[in-house]
Scaffold this active site. Structure first.
Site, PDB file in Angstrom:
ATOM      1  N   ARG A  14       0.827  -1.203   0.000  1.00  0.00           N
ATOM      2  CA  ARG A  14       0.000   0.000   0.000  1.00  0.00           C
ATOM      3  C   ARG A  14       0.862   1.255   0.000  1.00  0.00           C
ATOM      4  O   ARG A  14       1.076   1.891  -1.024  1.00  0.00           O
ATOM      5  CB  ARG A  14      -0.951  -0.032   1.204  1.00  0.00           C
ATOM      6  CG  ARG A  14      -2.116   0.957   1.114  1.00  0.00           C
ATOM      7  CD  ARG A  14      -1.777   2.383   1.485  1.00  0.00           C
ATOM      8  NE  ARG A  14      -1.230   2.533   2.830  1.00  0.00           N
ATOM      9  CZ  ARG A  14      -0.819   3.696   3.326  1.00  0.00           C
ATOM     10  NH1 ARG A  14      -0.904   4.806   2.604  1.00  0.00           N
ATOM     11  NH2 ARG A  14      -0.293   3.774   4.544  1.00  0.00           N
ATOM     12  N   ASP A  15       1.425   1.598   1.138  1.00  0.00           N
ATOM     13  CA  ASP A  15       2.197   2.841   1.235  1.00  0.00           C
ATOM     14  C   ASP A  15       3.445   2.791   0.368  1.00  0.00           C
ATOM     15  O   ASP A  15       3.883   3.806  -0.162  1.00  0.00           O
ATOM     16  CB  ASP A  15       2.571   3.098   2.701  1.00  0.00           C
ATOM     17  CG  ASP A  15       3.035   4.527   2.939  1.00  0.00           C
ATOM     18  OD1 ASP A  15       2.942   5.338   2.002  1.00  0.00           O
ATOM     19  OD2 ASP A  15       3.472   4.833   4.044  1.00  0.00           O
ATOM     20  N   HIS A 207       4.696   4.746  12.543  1.00  0.00           N
ATOM     21  CA  HIS A 207       4.850   4.703  11.089  1.00  0.00           C
ATOM     22  C   HIS A 207       5.856   5.799  10.734  1.00  0.00           C
ATOM     23  O   HIS A 207       5.528   6.990  10.793  1.00  0.00           O
ATOM     24  CB  HIS A 207       3.498   4.960  10.422  1.00  0.00           C
ATOM     25  CG  HIS A 207       3.538   4.952   8.930  1.00  0.00           C
ATOM     26  ND1 HIS A 207       3.252   3.827   8.185  1.00  0.00           N
ATOM     27  CD2 HIS A 207       3.849   5.929   8.038  1.00  0.00           C
ATOM     28  CE1 HIS A 207       3.367   4.114   6.895  1.00  0.00           C
ATOM     29  NE2 HIS A 207       3.732   5.397   6.787  1.00  0.00           N
ATOM     30  N   HIS A 209       9.050   7.521   8.377  1.00  0.00           N
ATOM     31  CA  HIS A 209       9.682   7.666   7.063  1.00  0.00           C
ATOM     32  C   HIS A 209      11.140   8.086   7.232  1.00  0.00           C
ATOM     33  O   HIS A 209      11.514   8.716   8.227  1.00  0.00           O
ATOM     34  CB  HIS A 209       8.925   8.696   6.229  1.00  0.00           C
ATOM     35  CG  HIS A 209       7.628   8.192   5.694  1.00  0.00           C
ATOM     36  ND1 HIS A 209       7.337   8.155   4.355  1.00  0.00           N
ATOM     37  CD2 HIS A 209       6.533   7.678   6.320  1.00  0.00           C
ATOM     38  CE1 HIS A 209       6.124   7.656   4.164  1.00  0.00           C
ATOM     39  NE2 HIS A 209       5.617   7.364   5.359  1.00  0.00           N
ATOM     40  N   CYS A 240       3.507   9.786   0.223  1.00  0.00           N
ATOM     41  CA  CYS A 240       2.095  10.178   0.264  1.00  0.00           C
ATOM     42  C   CYS A 240       1.794  11.115  -0.898  1.00  0.00           C
ATOM     43  O   CYS A 240       2.460  12.148  -1.047  1.00  0.00           O
ATOM     44  CB  CYS A 240       1.769  10.860   1.593  1.00  0.00           C
ATOM     45  SG  CYS A 240       0.077  11.474   1.684  1.00  0.00           S
ATOM     46  N   ASN A 249       9.425   4.965   3.331  1.00  0.00           N
ATOM     47  CA  ASN A 249       9.307   4.439   4.681  1.00  0.00           C
ATOM     48  C   ASN A 249      10.647   3.881   5.141  1.00  0.00           C
ATOM     49  O   ASN A 249      11.553   3.650   4.336  1.00  0.00           O
ATOM     50  CB  ASN A 249       8.292   3.288   4.705  1.00  0.00           C
ATOM     51  CG  ASN A 249       6.883   3.729   4.406  1.00  0.00           C
ATOM     52  OD1 ASN A 249       6.157   4.138   5.288  1.00  0.00           O
ATOM     53  ND2 ASN A 249       6.495   3.627   3.152  1.00  0.00           N
TER      54      ASN A 249
END
Length: 309
Positions: A14-15, A207, A209, A240, A249
């Site tokens: 996903r990310d 979460h 980065h 994002c 990430n």
């Protein structure tokens, strides 16, 4: 004394992929998910259920869910921004856990999901309630917890207040997200401490980065401050679409190497993670940012025997 075990949530499907310009085929997303599972991952963020015009890479979310491998011991997470996305995710019949998102500033919240920061908290609480009503679990992420691309500094009191409000509906965890990678270890430790005091026994996930090179240091600070779970992305991919400058990430391989050498158990296999990086790189058409996949793990002992002439 830091923990002996840490859970890693794999977010690359996903990310990791959502901000990439190259279209990744559904079969390759399933290949990535399968390889992550084979590497020991047991919680995976497989897709986000958002407007495909806004995030084209996630247009095949339903197809991905339909093809997910059957594993009773794996939790598949679907990221959702609103009730429509939550309903879509639940309708697939394959999503085990909803991941709701709220945003710490109004400007970013409006760009990310078309509502104020307070509105995003209310929406997240409603999503958590709907997941429970459907017999599923749900968690919530506070985006831009450490800084906003539009408003700059984010007051710690604001993030703590959001976490306290989310705790009222008892999500399985609350995540603090450094969406644009501006955090530093002191900030991470301080905010973790404040949020822990506000939400009691609810676990905290982070979460993080690596946009400015502080990702691994922030992971360590979070663990020392009591983080139960770390998000990471194979290869260090990520970003994002609604946050200018948001880069990758923390890489799963790099996190695993650091924790493994520190004696912290994750259940992950570093060799297989590195192999997955090498498999994914040509699909993405570039070398991925993760460092350990370039250098390899800790060197094995070399034989000291001299050849006998």
């Amino acid at each position: 004394m830091y923990t002996k075990t840490v859970e890693v949530v794999e977010v690359s499907p996903r990310d990791g992929l959502q901000n990439e310009k190259i279209e990744v085929l559904t079969r390759d997303k399933i290949g990535l998910i399968s390889r992550a599972i084979d590497s020991g991952v047991r919680r995976i963020e497989v897709a986000s259920f958002v407007n495909p015009r806004a995030v084209p890479q996630m247009a095949d979310a339903d197809d991905v869910c339909a093809a997910l491998p059957e594993h009773d011991d794996v939790t598949y997470i679907g990221l959702v921004m609103n009730q429509r996305g939550a309903d879509r995710a639940l309708a697939t019949g394959r999503i085990d856990q909803l991941g709701a998102v709220c945003v710490a500033t109004d400007t970013f919240a409006m760009r990310n999901q078309g509502q104020t920061s307070d509105g995003s908290v209310d929406a997240a609480k409603a999503i958590i309630a709907s997941a429970k009503a459907a017999g599923k679990t749900a968690q919530a992420t506070i985006a831009a917890s450490f800084g906003c691309p539009f408003e700059g500094e984010v007051q710690e009191a604001r993030v703590i207040a959001m976490a306290r409000s989310l705790a009222e509906v008892e999500p399985v965890e609350i995540a603090l997200a450094d969406t644009i990678g501006v955090g530093n270890p002191a900030h991470v430790a301080r905010l973790m401490t404040g949020v822990k005091a506000a939400i009691g026994d609810i676990p905290i996930r982070v979460h993080l980065h690596n946009t400015r090179g502080t990702g691994l240091a922030n992971v360590w600070a979070a663990i020392e401050a009591g983080a139960a779970t770390i998000d990471a992305s194979i290869g260090g991919l990520g970003g994002c679409p609604f946050a200018p400058g948001a880069a990758g990430n923390v890489a799963t391989e790099d996190v695993q190497y650091m924790l493994q050498r520190a004696g912290i158990e994750t259940g992950l296999n570093l060799t297989k993670l590195i192999e997955t990086n090498h498999w994914l790189s040509p699909i993405m058409g570039k070398q991925l940012p993760a460092m350990v996949a370039k250098s390899g793990g800790f060197p094995a002992a070399q034989s000291q025997e001299k050849e006998i002439a």
